[in-house]
Design a protein around this motif. Sequence first.
Motif, PDB file in Angstrom:
ATOM      1  N   ASP A 281      38.701  28.138  22.751  1.00  0.00           N
ATOM      2  CA  ASP A 281      37.490  27.382  23.033  1.00  0.00           C
ATOM      3  C   ASP A 281      36.442  27.896  22.040  1.00  0.00           C
ATOM      4  O   ASP A 281      36.611  28.976  21.461  1.00  0.00           O
ATOM      5  N   LEU A 282      35.386  27.149  21.846  1.00  0.00           N
ATOM      6  CA  LEU A 282      34.380  27.576  20.859  1.00  0.00           C
ATOM      7  C   LEU A 282      33.178  28.243  21.526  1.00  0.00           C
ATOM      8  O   LEU A 282      32.998  29.461  21.457  1.00  0.00           O
ATOM      9  N   ASP A 283      32.392  27.416  22.221  1.00  0.00           N
ATOM     10  CA  ASP A 283      31.147  27.924  22.816  1.00  0.00           C
ATOM     11  C   ASP A 283      31.472  28.919  23.939  1.00  0.00           C
ATOM     12  O   ASP A 283      32.152  28.579  24.889  1.00  0.00           O
TER      13      ASP A 283
ATOM     14  N   VAL B 190      47.015  29.457  15.102  1.00  0.00           N
ATOM     15  CA  VAL B 190      45.648  29.523  15.621  1.00  0.00           C
ATOM     16  C   VAL B 190      45.041  28.111  15.630  1.00  0.00           C
ATOM     17  O   VAL B 190      45.013  27.445  14.592  1.00  0.00           O
ATOM     18  N   ALA B 191      44.570  27.684  16.822  1.00  0.00           N
ATOM     19  CA  ALA B 191      43.933  26.359  16.898  1.00  0.00           C
ATOM     20  C   ALA B 191      42.643  26.433  17.698  1.00  0.00           C
ATOM     21  O   ALA B 191      42.470  27.310  18.544  1.00  0.00           O
ATOM     22  N   LEU B 192      41.743  25.504  17.406  1.00  0.00           N
ATOM     23  CA  LEU B 192      40.520  25.387  18.181  1.00  0.00           C
ATOM     24  C   LEU B 192      40.733  24.286  19.225  1.00  0.00           C
ATOM     25  O   LEU B 192      41.361  23.270  18.937  1.00  0.00           O
ATOM     26  N   GLY B 193      40.227  24.494  20.437  1.00  0.00           N
ATOM     27  CA  GLY B 193      40.289  23.470  21.482  1.00  0.00           C
ATOM     28  C   GLY B 193      38.930  23.387  22.158  1.00  0.00           C
ATOM     29  O   GLY B 193      38.680  24.050  23.162  1.00  0.00           O
ATOM     30  N   SER B 194      38.041  22.593  21.564  1.00  0.00           N
ATOM     31  CA  SER B 194      36.647  22.572  22.022  1.00  0.00           C
ATOM     32  C   SER B 194      36.202  21.168  22.407  1.00  0.00           C
ATOM     33  O   SER B 194      36.661  20.187  21.832  1.00  0.00           O
TER      34      SER B 194
ATOM     35  N   ALA C 193      44.710  24.429  13.048  1.00  0.00           N
ATOM     36  CA  ALA C 193      44.403  23.093  13.577  1.00  0.00           C
ATOM     37  C   ALA C 193      43.058  23.149  14.303  1.00  0.00           C
ATOM     38  O   ALA C 193      42.723  24.170  14.918  1.00  0.00           O
ATOM     39  N   ILE C 194      42.315  22.055  14.188  1.00  0.00           N
ATOM     40  CA  ILE C 194      41.017  21.980  14.873  1.00  0.00           C
ATOM     41  C   ILE C 194      41.016  20.730  15.752  1.00  0.00           C
ATOM     42  O   ILE C 194      41.027  19.594  15.257  1.00  0.00           O
ATOM     43  N   ILE C 195      41.062  20.954  17.063  1.00  0.00           N
ATOM     44  CA  ILE C 195      40.982  19.831  18.004  1.00  0.00           C
ATOM     45  C   ILE C 195      39.628  19.963  18.702  1.00  0.00           C
ATOM     46  O   ILE C 195      39.367  20.965  19.375  1.00  0.00           O
ATOM     47  N   ASP C 196      38.780  18.960  18.500  1.00  0.00           N
ATOM     48  CA  ASP C 196      37.432  19.048  19.059  1.00  0.00           C
ATOM     49  C   ASP C 196      37.061  17.737  19.757  1.00  0.00           C
ATOM     50  O   ASP C 196      37.910  16.858  19.929  1.00  0.00           O
ATOM     51  N   GLY C 197      35.788  17.636  20.129  1.00  0.00           N
ATOM     52  CA  GLY C 197      35.324  16.464  20.877  1.00  0.00           C
ATOM     53  C   GLY C 197      35.480  15.145  20.138  1.00  0.00           C
ATOM     54  O   GLY C 197      35.390  14.086  20.755  1.00  0.00           O
TER      55      GLY C 197
ATOM     56  N   VAL D 140      48.769  30.629  24.378  1.00  0.00           N
ATOM     57  CA  VAL D 140      47.748  31.313  25.175  1.00  0.00           C
ATOM     58  C   VAL D 140      46.390  30.725  24.805  1.00  0.00           C
ATOM     59  O   VAL D 140      46.058  30.593  23.631  1.00  0.00           O
ATOM     60  N   VAL D 141      45.633  30.344  25.841  1.00  0.00           N
ATOM     61  CA  VAL D 141      44.298  29.765  25.640  1.00  0.00           C
ATOM     62  C   VAL D 141      43.237  30.811  25.971  1.00  0.00           C
ATOM     63  O   VAL D 141      43.366  31.550  26.946  1.00  0.00           O
ATOM     64  N   PHE D 142      42.190  30.853  25.172  1.00  0.00           N
ATOM     65  CA  PHE D 142      41.035  31.727  25.434  1.00  0.00           C
ATOM     66  C   PHE D 142      39.866  30.842  25.850  1.00  0.00           C
ATOM     67  O   PHE D 142      39.448  29.970  25.078  1.00  0.00           O
ATOM     68  N   GLU D 143      39.358  31.049  27.042  1.00  0.00           N
ATOM     69  CA  GLU D 143      38.326  30.173  27.613  1.00  0.00           C
ATOM     70  C   GLU D 143      37.267  30.950  28.386  1.00  0.00           C
ATOM     71  O   GLU D 143      37.576  31.956  29.005  1.00  0.00           O
TER      72      GLU D 143
END
Length: 217
Positions: A10-12, A111-115, A135-139, A167-170
């Motif tokens: 996650d980003l924020d 490594v991927a973004l899920g934001s 990979a960047i998966i965003d809004g 594994v997700v970091f949130e």
Amino acid sequence: MKKITACLFDLDGVLVDTAKYHFLAWKELADELGIEFTETHNELLKGVSRMDSLDIILNLGKMDLPQEAKDELAAKKNRVYLEYILKMKEDEILPGVKEFLMDLRNQKIGVALGSASKNAQLILQRLQIENLFDAIIDGTKVSKAKPDPEVFLKGAEALSAKPEECVVFEDAIAGLEAALNAGMRCVGVGSPETLHRANLVISGFDDFHPEDLLQKI
Ligand code: B16
Ligand code: MG
């Protein structure tokens, strides 16, 4: 111990504290609308999409507006938010994050973004870490908001990783639920009281390394 082939972030609240800028921008709008909006209210917006955040604020003020007016208000908030983001410096990345991402890459873990953020790419550029993501998966790439698992399933797919090996970091409950709904393990970043459903909760990446991940999750 199950193997880990990919980590999704996650980003924020995980890589950077943009919540403070979201707060300032929403506060400006809420003040204009005469709606009381505090930092406690801001907690309700974490991990929530822009339009859903606006609906929460309008609900606080018991206001209902046509979609066109809401689109305008959301765009106005985003313009103010972008002013803060454009001033953001590379050193606003949270402690230990860059090292952790580089360690993962060295260990050939995807490594991927899920934001939920539509501004995610710009923020990664400001922090100068865009190149650390496979990979960047965003809004801009998802249609269903967390806790729907779409954002993380798309991330796993982009990395050709099986959900059970991700594994997700949130930091937000909606995001934690999205990870569990995707059949992934989740590391909560924040307080154990809030994130008790996570497989592991850490306070940050300052003293956390990929080896710890393999041992503890
Ligand atoms: P934007 P995350 C989320 O980011 C924020 O936590 C949330 O407060 C914000 O409303 C949402 O992004 C949308 O952001 O207005 O930039 O599209 O935690 O999913 O990385
Ligand atoms: Mg978040």
